[in-house]
Motif scaffolding. Structure first.
Motif, short mmCIF file in Angstrom:
data_model
loop_
_atom_site.label_atom_id
_atom_site.label_comp_id
_atom_site.label_asym_id
_atom_site.label_seq_id
_atom_site.Cartn_x
_atom_site.Cartn_y
_atom_site.Cartn_z
N ALA A 170 -70.40 14.88 10.56
CA ALA A 170 -69.85 15.67 10.61
C ALA A 170 -70.67 17.03 10.19
O ALA A 170 -70.44 18.20 10.50
N ALA A 174 -68.82 20.31 11.98
CA ALA A 174 -68.65 21.06 11.78
C ALA A 174 -69.72 22.55 12.32
O ALA A 174 -70.03 22.43 12.55
N PHE A 227 -71.36 23.74 5.29
CA PHE A 227 -70.60 24.05 3.92
C PHE A 227 -70.48 25.45 2.88
O PHE A 227 -69.83 25.76 2.22
N SER A 269 -64.94 24.04 8.01
CA SER A 269 -65.97 22.81 8.34
C SER A 269 -66.06 22.40 6.54
O SER A 269 -66.25 21.74 6.36
N ARG A 270 -65.63 23.24 5.77
CA ARG A 270 -65.42 22.69 4.38
C ARG A 270 -64.37 21.53 4.28
O ARG A 270 -64.85 20.27 3.23
N ILE A 272 -63.74 19.43 6.33
CA ILE A 272 -64.67 18.39 6.95
C ILE A 272 -65.89 17.45 6.21
O ILE A 272 -66.07 16.20 6.28
N TYR A 273 -67.17 18.36 5.38
CA TYR A 273 -67.67 18.08 4.87
C TYR A 273 -66.47 17.80 3.50
O TYR A 273 -67.03 16.26 2.99
#
Lengths: 306, 299
Positions: free
Chosen positions: B52, B56, B60, B90-91, B93-94
Motif C-alpha cells: 500500500a 497509493a 491516507f 489511496s484511502r 487501498i489503505y
C-alpha cells in the motif's frame, strides 16, 4: 544386556528354558469397564517367550488374544499381574523411558491399511520409527527404509507411493518393514494374515518365517488359524474366554491335545465344513466361583482342569 | 488397487511418481475456473494491501484543500476526493490493508487457539475435554458483537482490539471442528501403531492427527476470512472499528452515505470494492470446499 556366557556355550533347550524370558506375563488380568458393565477380557494368564522362540497364541475371536497382545506390548495396563520385558516390569516405566523401551518390541497389526499412516508414503512410514527414536539423519533413514522395503519385497520404485495405492499384501509387507526398522528383539504379530487374501497369506507367512530365522527374532504370533500356527510356532498357547486352557510345545499340542476345547479347535481345521467354530460353552465353561487350575501333564505341557 | 504391482516396469530405476493428497485437491481447485480466478484476484488484493505505501499515490491523512469532494477523474485524483480533500483511491487501498490485516490476523490467531484447544480436548479427553468444551460452549452462547463492543470499549479502538474482537468469536467453531476430527481419528489403528512405535502424545496429535484436520480447517478458514472482513466493516459502520483517520471500508461507507447525492462515488467505490472482495474470498472458499469434498473418504 548380553550375557557373555550365553554366547560362549551352545544354547540347549534346557538352558533356554532356564534363562530369563524376553517377554513374560505373570498372572495377568484385564477388566474393561464398558457401559454394558465389566468385561473380563483376560483372566490370570501367564506366559513366557524365550529369546529366539516363537509363541503361537490361538483362540477364537473374543478369546482375549488381541487384548493379550496389547498387554504384552504395554499398550494397555493390566488390571492385575505383571508384564516383564527382559525382567523389567512394564508398569514401573512410563513417559519417555517407556517410549524408548518400545524400540525393543514392535507389533504387526491385523489390518495393514489401518495401521499405516495414510498421509505418509511407504518409505516415510518405515522411516518414522527411526525418526521417533532419533536414529541417523534424514538421508540415512530414507536409505534404511528403502533397504528394509527391499528386504520385505517392496520394489524400490514404489517407495514414494501412499499406503492406499498398495494392495493388502504389499501394505502388510510395509507394516512388517516398519516393525523391523528399529531392529526389535520382540515382534508381536496380531493376526497379521487374517485380513489378507489366501494366496497372499502364504507369501506374508513365508516372509515372516524367513525374517525370523535371518534376524533371530523372538515372536508372539497371534492367530485363529491353527494351520498357520502349527507351521510357525515352537510353542502354542490356546486361549478361551480370556483364560489359557492348554499350553504345550507345538508337536505335543497338535499330536496329543489334552483339553476338549483344543481337540475341538483342531478338529475344525482340516476338513472345510460349514460347521461354525466350536462353541466353548458346549464343551467347557469356566466358572469364576470355582477357578480351575492349569495342570502340567507332561514336561512343558499344561492343561486346564475341566 | 494393486497399482504398485500392476504398473509395467519401465526399465528406469527412477521412482514412479506418486500423486499426494494435496496435489489432488490442488488439481481440482485449479480446474474450478471461478475459484481460480477469484484466488488470483485475492492474491492481487493481498499484494496491494502489503505494498500500500508504494502503490497509493497519497498518504491516507494527506488532504488537498483545493479539491474537496472532487469528482472521479479530477486532476491528480483518479477516484476523486472525500469531504476533507483526501484521495479516495489511496484511502481505499489503505482500507483494504486494514480489512485484510484484521481478517488474516484474527483468523490466524483463532486458528492457533482452536488447534491447541481442539487437540488437547480431543486427544487427552476426560476432564480436560469437559473443561475446555465447557469454556467453548460458553463462548459459543455469548453474542459475539457484544464481546466486540466490550473489548473495543476496554482496549480502545486499536487494530489489535478489533482483531481480537473478531478472532475471539471465530475460534470456537474451529476448535469444535478440530476436536471432532481428533475424535474420529483417535481410535484408528494407526494411532495405536504409532504409540507402539514409541511416539509421544504431542507427536501423535500434531504429526498424525492434525493433518487429517487440515482440509476441513482450510475450508472453514477460507470462509471465515470473508466473514471477518465483513465483521471488521460492520464494527466500523457501528463506530466500533479502528480509530480514524486510519481508513476502514466500513467507516468510508458510512461517511459516503452522507454525501450520496453530492458525491455518490464516495459510497459506490468502497461499497463496490467491499462487495467484490467478499465475493472473491467466498468463491475461493467454495472452491476449497469442493476441492476437499471430492477427496471424501480417500483421505
Amino acid at each position: 544386556m548380553v550375557d557373555v556366557s550365553d554366547v560362549a556355550e551352545p544354547v540347549t533347550t534346557e538352558r533356554a528354558a532356564s534363562e530369563r524370558p524376553v517377554i513374560a506375563a505373570e498372572h495377568v488380568d484385564k477388566v474393561f469397564n464398558t457401559r454394558a458393565g465389566e468385561v473380563h477380557a483376560v483372566r490370570d494368564v501367564s506366559l513366557a517367550v524365550h529369546s529366539g522362540q516363537t509363541l503361537g497364541l490361538v483362540g477364537e475371536s473374543g478369546s482375549g488374544k488381541s487384548t493379550m497382545a496389547r498387554l504384552l506390548m504395554g499398550l494397555l495396563p493390566p488390571t492385575s499381574g505383571t508384564v516383564r520385558l527382559d525382567g523389567l516390569d512394564l508398569s514401573t516405566v512410563r513417559g519417555a523411558r517407556l517410549r524408548q523401551l518400545r524400540s525393543q518390541m514392535q507389533m504387526v497389526f491385523q489390518n495393514p491399511f489401518g495401521s499405516l499412516l495414510p498421509h505418509y508414503s511407504a518409505a516415510a512410514n518405515v522411516a518414522e520409527p527411526l525418526r521417533l527414536h532419533k536414529r541417523g539423519d534424514k538421508a540415512w533413514r530414507r536409505e534404511r527404509a528403502v533397504e528394509l522395503l527391499d528386504l520385505v519385497g517392496v520394489n524400490r520404485r514404489f517407495v514414494d507411493h501412499y499406503p492406499r495405492q498398495f494392495s493388502g499384501g504389499q501394505q502388510q509387507r510395509i507394516a512388517i518393514a516398519r516393525a523391523l526398522a528399529l531392529e526389535p528383539r520382540l515382534l508381536v504379530c496380531d493376526e497379521p494374515t487374517s485380513s489378507l487374501d489366501v494366496s497372499i497369506q502364504a507369501q506374508v507367512l513365508v516372509l515372516l518365517e524367513e525374517l525370523r530365522s535371518r534376524l533371530g527374532l523372538t515372536v508372539v504370533f497371534i492367530s485363529h488359524n491353527l494351520a498357520v500356527v502349527e507351521r510357525f510356532a515352537d510353542r502354542v498357547t490356546v486361549m478361551c474366554m480370556g483364560q489359557v486352557v492348554e499350553s504345550a510345545p507345538t508337536e505335543a499340542l497338535f499330536g496329543a491335545p489334552r483339553h476338549p476345547y483344543t481337540e475341538k479347535l483342531l478338529a475344525a481345521i482340516l476338513p472345510v465344513t460349514s460347521d461354525p467354530l466350536p462353541q466353548p460353552d458346549i464343551s467347557w465353561r469356566s466358572s469364576p466361583d470355582q477357578p480351575s487350575a492349569l495342570v502340567e501333564v507332561a514336561p512343558g505341557h499344561e492343561v486346564r482342569e475341566s | 488397487m494393486a497399482l504398485a504391482e500392476a504398473t509395467e516396469p519401465t526399465g528406469s530405476i527412477e521412482a514412479v511418481k506418486a500423486r499426494g493428497h494435496w496435489a489432488g485437491a490442488w488439481a481440482r481447485f485449479r480446474a474450478n475456473r471461478l475459484a481460480f480466478i477469484s484466488l488470483i484476484f485475492c492474491g492481487l488484493l493481498v499484494i496491494t494491501a502489503i505494498a500500500a505505501p508504494w502503490i497509493a499515490p497519497y498518504h491516507f491523512t494527506e488532504t488537498d484543500p483545493t479539491a474537496r469532494l472532487a469528482p472521479i477523474g479530477a486532476d491528480g485524483h483518479w477516484l476523486g476526493t472525500d469531504m476533507l480533500g483526501r484521495d479516495l483511491f489511496s484511502r481505499m487501498i489503505y482500507g483494504l490493508r486494514t480489512a485484510l490485516f484484521v481478517a488474516f490476523g484474527a483468523e490466524l490467531a483463532s486458528l492457533v487457539v482452536a488447534i491447541v484447544i481442539g487437540l488437547s480436548a480431543g486427544y487427552i479427553g476426560g476432564r480436560v475435554d469437559q473443561g475446555l468444551m465447557g469454556i467453548t460452549d460458553v463462548m459459543y452462547a455469548f453474542p459475539s458483537y457484544l464481546f466486540a463492543i466490550v473489548l473495543v470499549t476496554v482496549m480502545g479502538r486499536s487494530l489489535w482490539a478489533v482483531m481480537l474482537a473478531i478472532g475471539i468469536s471465530s475460534w470456537v467453531t474451529q476448535a469444535r471442528l478440530v476436536r471432532a476430527q481428533v475424535l474420529s481419528v483417535k481410535e484408528r489403528e494407526y494411532i495405536e501403531a504409532a504409540r507402539s512405535m514409541g511416539a509421544s502424545g504431542t507427536t501423535i496429535s500434531f504429526r498424525y492427527i492434525l493433518p487429517n484436520a487440515v482440509g476441513p480447517l482450510l475450508v472453514t478458514t477460507s470462509f471465515a476470512i470473508p466473514a471477518a472482513i465483513g465483521a471488521e466493516a460492520g464494527l466500523a459502520l457501528l463506530g466500533l472499528g479502528v480509530q480514524p483517520p486510519t481508513p476502514s471500508w466500513g467507516s468510508m461507507i458510512s461517511e459516503g452515505t452522507s454525501y450520496i447525492l453530492a458525491a455518490p462515488h464516495l459510497l459506490l467505490f468502497p461499497a463496490g470494492m467491499f462487495a467484490l472482495t467478499l465475493l472473491a474470498f467466498t468463491w475461493v472458499g467454495d472452491g476449497v470446499r469442493d476441492a476437499f469434498d471430492a477427496n471424501g473418504e480417500s483421505r
